[in-house]
Design an enzyme around this catalytic site. Structure first.
Site, PDB file in Angstrom:
ATOM      1  N   CYS A 125       1.867   3.485   9.775  1.00 27.86           N
ATOM      2  CA  CYS A 125       2.057   4.870   9.336  1.00 27.86           C
ATOM      3  C   CYS A 125       2.668   5.714  10.465  1.00 27.86           C
ATOM      4  O   CYS A 125       2.111   5.786  11.559  1.00 27.86           O
ATOM      5  CB  CYS A 125       0.730   5.465   8.885  1.00 27.86           C
ATOM      6  SG  CYS A 125       0.947   7.127   8.218  1.00 27.86           S
TER       7      CYS A 125
ATOM      8  N   GLY B 190       7.107  -1.952  -2.513  1.00 29.18           N
ATOM      9  CA  GLY B 190       6.557  -0.606  -2.630  1.00 29.18           C
ATOM     10  C   GLY B 190       7.313   0.208  -3.649  1.00 29.18           C
ATOM     11  O   GLY B 190       7.032   0.166  -4.856  1.00 29.18           O
ATOM     12  N   ARG B 191       8.352   0.928  -3.166  1.00 21.74           N
ATOM     13  CA  ARG B 191       9.055   1.868  -4.044  1.00 21.74           C
ATOM     14  C   ARG B 191       9.675   1.199  -5.264  1.00 21.74           C
ATOM     15  O   ARG B 191       9.740   1.818  -6.331  1.00 21.74           O
ATOM     16  CB  ARG B 191      10.112   2.621  -3.215  1.00 21.74           C
ATOM     17  CG  ARG B 191       9.455   3.534  -2.186  1.00 21.74           C
ATOM     18  CD  ARG B 191      10.428   4.004  -1.144  1.00 21.74           C
ATOM     19  NE  ARG B 191      10.935   2.908  -0.320  1.00 21.74           N
ATOM     20  CZ  ARG B 191      11.820   3.031   0.645  1.00 21.74           C
ATOM     21  NH1 ARG B 191      12.322   4.221   0.906  1.00 21.74           N
ATOM     22  NH2 ARG B 191      12.221   1.987   1.348  1.00 21.74           N
TER      23      ARG B 191
ATOM     24  N   GLN C 141      -6.841  -1.267   2.561  1.00 22.13           N
ATOM     25  CA  GLN C 141      -6.216  -0.945   3.850  1.00 22.13           C
ATOM     26  C   GLN C 141      -6.945   0.215   4.520  1.00 22.13           C
ATOM     27  O   GLN C 141      -7.165   1.255   3.894  1.00 22.13           O
ATOM     28  CB  GLN C 141      -4.745  -0.552   3.687  1.00 22.13           C
ATOM     29  CG  GLN C 141      -4.086  -0.383   5.053  1.00 22.13           C
ATOM     30  CD  GLN C 141      -2.674   0.172   5.002  1.00 22.13           C
ATOM     31  OE1 GLN C 141      -2.471   1.315   4.612  1.00 22.13           O
ATOM     32  NE2 GLN C 141      -1.706  -0.636   5.387  1.00 22.13           N
TER      33      GLN C 141
ATOM     34  N   GLY D 202      10.229  -4.022   2.590  1.00 16.85           N
ATOM     35  CA  GLY D 202      11.298  -3.046   2.731  1.00 16.85           C
ATOM     36  C   GLY D 202      12.517  -3.312   1.891  1.00 16.85           C
ATOM     37  O   GLY D 202      13.169  -4.353   2.009  1.00 16.85           O
ATOM     38  N   ASP D 203      12.786  -2.376   1.001  1.00 17.25           N
ATOM     39  CA  ASP D 203      14.046  -2.323   0.256  1.00 17.25           C
ATOM     40  C   ASP D 203      14.222  -3.408  -0.807  1.00 17.25           C
ATOM     41  O   ASP D 203      15.359  -3.722  -1.158  1.00 17.25           O
ATOM     42  CB  ASP D 203      15.253  -2.348   1.214  1.00 17.25           C
ATOM     43  CG  ASP D 203      15.147  -1.313   2.314  1.00 17.25           C
ATOM     44  OD1 ASP D 203      14.434  -0.306   2.109  1.00 17.25           O
ATOM     45  OD2 ASP D 203      15.756  -1.500   3.378  1.00 17.25           O
TER      46      ASP D 203
ATOM     47  N   PRO E 274       0.845  -1.203   0.000  1.00 17.01           N
ATOM     48  CA  PRO E 274       0.000   0.000   0.000  1.00 17.01           C
ATOM     49  C   PRO E 274       0.875   1.246   0.000  1.00 17.01           C
ATOM     50  O   PRO E 274       1.843   1.313   0.763  1.00 17.01           O
ATOM     51  CB  PRO E 274      -0.771  -0.119   1.322  1.00 17.01           C
ATOM     52  CG  PRO E 274       0.086  -0.976   2.197  1.00 17.01           C
ATOM     53  CD  PRO E 274       0.804  -1.922   1.284  1.00 17.01           C
ATOM     54  N   MET E 275       0.530   2.201  -0.843  1.00 17.45           N
ATOM     55  CA  MET E 275       1.286   3.465  -0.841  1.00 17.45           C
ATOM     56  C   MET E 275       0.334   4.622  -1.092  1.00 17.45           C
ATOM     57  O   MET E 275      -0.234   4.767  -2.183  1.00 17.45           O
ATOM     58  CB  MET E 275       2.392   3.440  -1.902  1.00 17.45           C
ATOM     59  CG  MET E 275       3.597   2.614  -1.482  1.00 17.45           C
ATOM     60  SD  MET E 275       4.882   2.586  -2.736  1.00 17.45           S
ATOM     61  CE  MET E 275       4.163   1.510  -3.960  1.00 17.45           C
TER      62      MET E 275
ATOM     63  N   LYS F  43      -0.781  -4.599   8.856  1.00 14.38           N
ATOM     64  CA  LYS F  43       0.552  -4.207   8.388  1.00 14.38           C
ATOM     65  C   LYS F  43       1.200  -3.330   9.452  1.00 14.38           C
ATOM     66  O   LYS F  43       0.643  -2.311   9.856  1.00 14.38           O
ATOM     67  CB  LYS F  43       0.467  -3.460   7.057  1.00 14.38           C
ATOM     68  CG  LYS F  43       1.848  -3.032   6.553  1.00 14.38           C
ATOM     69  CD  LYS F  43       1.838  -2.775   5.064  1.00 14.38           C
ATOM     70  CE  LYS F  43       3.200  -2.326   4.571  1.00 14.38           C
ATOM     71  NZ  LYS F  43       3.494  -0.931   4.892  1.00 14.38           N
TER      72      LYS F  43
HETATM   73  C1  LIG Z   1       4.892   7.081  -0.951  1.00 16.71           C
HETATM   74  C2  LIG Z   1       4.640   5.990   0.055  1.00 16.71           C
HETATM   75  C3  LIG Z   1       3.388   5.852   0.627  1.00 16.71           C
HETATM   76  C4  LIG Z   1       3.144   4.836   1.554  1.00 16.71           C
HETATM   77  N1  LIG Z   1       1.888   4.694   2.057  1.00 16.71           N
HETATM   78  C5  LIG Z   1       1.593   3.630   2.866  1.00 16.71           C
HETATM   79  C6  LIG Z   1       0.264   3.374   3.278  1.00 16.71           C
HETATM   80  O1  LIG Z   1      -0.689   4.075   2.921  1.00 16.71           O
HETATM   81  N2  LIG Z   1       0.057   2.305   4.112  1.00 16.71           N
HETATM   82  C7  LIG Z   1       1.074   1.490   4.523  1.00 16.71           C
HETATM   83  O2  LIG Z   1       0.835   0.534   5.268  1.00 16.71           O
HETATM   84  N3  LIG Z   1       2.346   1.701   4.131  1.00 16.71           N
HETATM   85  C8  LIG Z   1       2.619   2.733   3.296  1.00 16.71           C
HETATM   86  N4  LIG Z   1       3.902   2.922   2.843  1.00 16.71           N
HETATM   87  C9  LIG Z   1       4.943   1.957   3.248  1.00 16.71           C
HETATM   88  C10 LIG Z   1       5.102   0.839   2.190  1.00 16.71           C
HETATM   89  O3  LIG Z   1       3.942   0.044   2.091  1.00 16.71           O
HETATM   90  C11 LIG Z   1       6.311  -0.060   2.475  1.00 16.71           C
HETATM   91  O4  LIG Z   1       6.091  -0.799   3.647  1.00 16.71           O
HETATM   92  C12 LIG Z   1       7.613   0.722   2.623  1.00 16.71           C
HETATM   93  O5  LIG Z   1       7.738   1.694   1.598  1.00 16.71           O
HETATM   94  C13 LIG Z   1       8.847  -0.188   2.561  1.00 16.71           C
HETATM   95  O6  LIG Z   1       8.845  -0.956   1.380  1.00 16.71           O
HETATM   96  P1  LIG Z   1       9.678  -0.544   0.044  1.00 16.71           P
HETATM   97  O7  LIG Z   1      11.113  -0.372   0.437  1.00 16.71           O
HETATM   98  O8  LIG Z   1       9.431  -1.713  -0.872  1.00 16.71           O
HETATM   99  O9  LIG Z   1       9.103   0.731  -0.478  1.00 16.71           O
HETATM  100  C14 LIG Z   1       4.176   3.949   1.938  1.00 16.71           C
HETATM  101  C15 LIG Z   1       5.447   4.106   1.370  1.00 16.71           C
HETATM  102  C16 LIG Z   1       5.690   5.094   0.446  1.00 16.71           C
HETATM  103  C17 LIG Z   1       7.065   5.214  -0.165  1.00 16.71           C
END
Ligand SMILES: Cc1cc2nc3c(=O)[nH]c(=O)nc-3n(C[C@H](O)[C@H](O)[C@H](O)COP(=O)(O)O)c2cc1C
Length: 350
Positions: free
Chosen positions: A101, A224-225, A71, A202-203, A16-17, A140
């Site tokens: 969050c 995510g990213r 979510q 993460g990552d 989720p982002m 989460k």
């Molecule tokens: C722009 C952005 C928005 C995010 N929004 C949420 C969200 O709404 N809910 C949530 O549980 N995590 C949110 N996250 C966290 C991501 O779901 C993820 O756990 C975190 O970025 C680490 O994973 P990654 O390194 O693959 O990005 C967000 C992350 C980013 C970068």
């Protein structure tokens, strides 16, 4: 892999982002293959229960995205249970609780990661939700609130006892926000501590990392990213895990993705009768479409948001990012995308 009654075709999921994983983006990712689950942006439980249009919009999804998890965030057990019922009425597959969050606006309302500071209250929320709905409830979370209170393993056990069907763990504390590294050792410890599936987060920015980490005792991996930079990452990881060759993505494909995203966003919300949206009965009020000008503004802003990630690591990425940030119309955006991804010029006009 299964989450409660829901079977996933792949162990990789789109994280989720907020602001990023809208229905258009999720559809485009899903269509590229390899992604077993998509999760919406976080949605306010309060807004869902009150039937606020903008909130409902965040929760909308299409059949093409299934299985889909919505979510929600909030700190009140009764409201979270009622919001879970709205999600169930919308026929989503899973309802997920945001306990990660770190943003003060959310955390101060006893929601998001601040729930990790009150595990018993967090468990009451999950129990109220699992009592209220039949669809799987998932959580989460982060590693913990700060370095002195890393409690993801015990939290996960409490969530399991409260009826959660799976947990996802982003291996950083709220204090860390996005600094440092996600602690995958801790994530493995959580996975060993519970019987329900644990998804690590993460990552993961390469398909290789996804495959490696999915072998670290977890049931699945959330990306995510990495997916904002490379929406083909799931397809590539699935190929790698199956021993197939990882396909290189051409510049033309990368450009076409952005053009398709623009087109989907422009159509978003216009189709009130097309039947592909899921809203709670009684909440399908006739929301007027956005006026053309504010729709265009919205699309321009959405492209800037995605552009800031999507252009990272691309040849000429920083110039492209600047050009996208300066564009103030959809027409200008299309021209920039087409001319940047050179092969596209003939292609896009064909
Ligand atoms: C722009 C952005 C928005 C995010 N929004 C949420 C969200 O709404 N809910 C949530 O549980 N995590 C949110 N996250 C966290 C991501 O779901 C993820 O756990 C975190 O970025 C680490 O994973 P990654 O390194 O693959 O990005 C967000 C992350 C980013 C970068």
């Amino acid at each position: 892999m299964r989450i409660g009654s829901v079977a996933l075709d792949h162990r990789y999921a789109l994280a989720p982002m907020a602001g990023m994983t809208d229905t258009a983006f999720r559809r485009l990712v899903k269509a590229r293959g390899g992604c077993g689950l998509v999760v919406t942006e976080m949605v306010s439980s309060e807004g869902l229960v009150r039937g606020i249009d903008r909130t409902l919009e965040y929760a909308e999804y299409t059949e093409a995205e299934r299985p889909v998890s919505i979510q929600i965030f909030g700190g009140d057990p009764g409201k979270m249970a009622a919001a879970a019922q709205v999600v169930e009425t919308m026929k989503a597959d899973i309802v997920d609780v945001n306990m990660g969050c770190p943003v003060p606006k959310i955390a101060k309302h006893n929601a998001g990661c601040s729930l990790m500071r009150e595990p018993a209250h967090a468990a009451r929320i999950v129990r109220a939700m699992t009592d209220a709905v039949d669809i799987p409830v998932t959580v989460k979370m982060r590693a913990g609130w700060d370095g002195a209170s890393i409690n993801a393993p015990s939290m996960a056990r409490m969530m399991e006892d409260a009826g959660a069907a799976a947990v996802a763990v982003h291996g950083r504390t709220a204090k860390q926000s996005y600094s440092g590294d996600s602690d995958w050792e801790l994530i493995s410890t959580v996975a060993a501590a519970v019987a329900i599936p644990v998804l690590g987060s993460g990552d993961c920015v390469t398909p290789q990392q996804m495959v490696e980490r999915s072998r670290a005792g977890v049931a699945g991996v959330l990306v995510g990213r990495g997916a904002l930079r490379n929406p083909w990452i799931f397809q590539q990881a699935a190929a790698l895990a199956a021993g197939r060759e990882v396909r290189e993505i051409s510049l033309a494909e990368r450009g076409r993705f952005l053009l398709e995203y623009i087109d989907l966003l422009l159509r978003e919300g216009l189709d009130e009768t097309g039947g592909f949206r899921h809203r709670a009965p009684g909440m399908a009020r006739s929301r007027p479409p956005r006026p053309a000008r504010s729709r265009e503004r919205w699309v321009v802003n959405k492209l800037r948001a995605l552009g800031s990630w999507y252009t990272k690591g691309l040849h000429g990425g920083s110039q492209l990012r600047t050009a996208i940030n300066q564009a103030d119309s959809v027409e200008a955006l299309r021209a920039i995308v087409s001319s940047h991804f050179l092969e596209l010029v003939g292609d896009a006009l064909a």
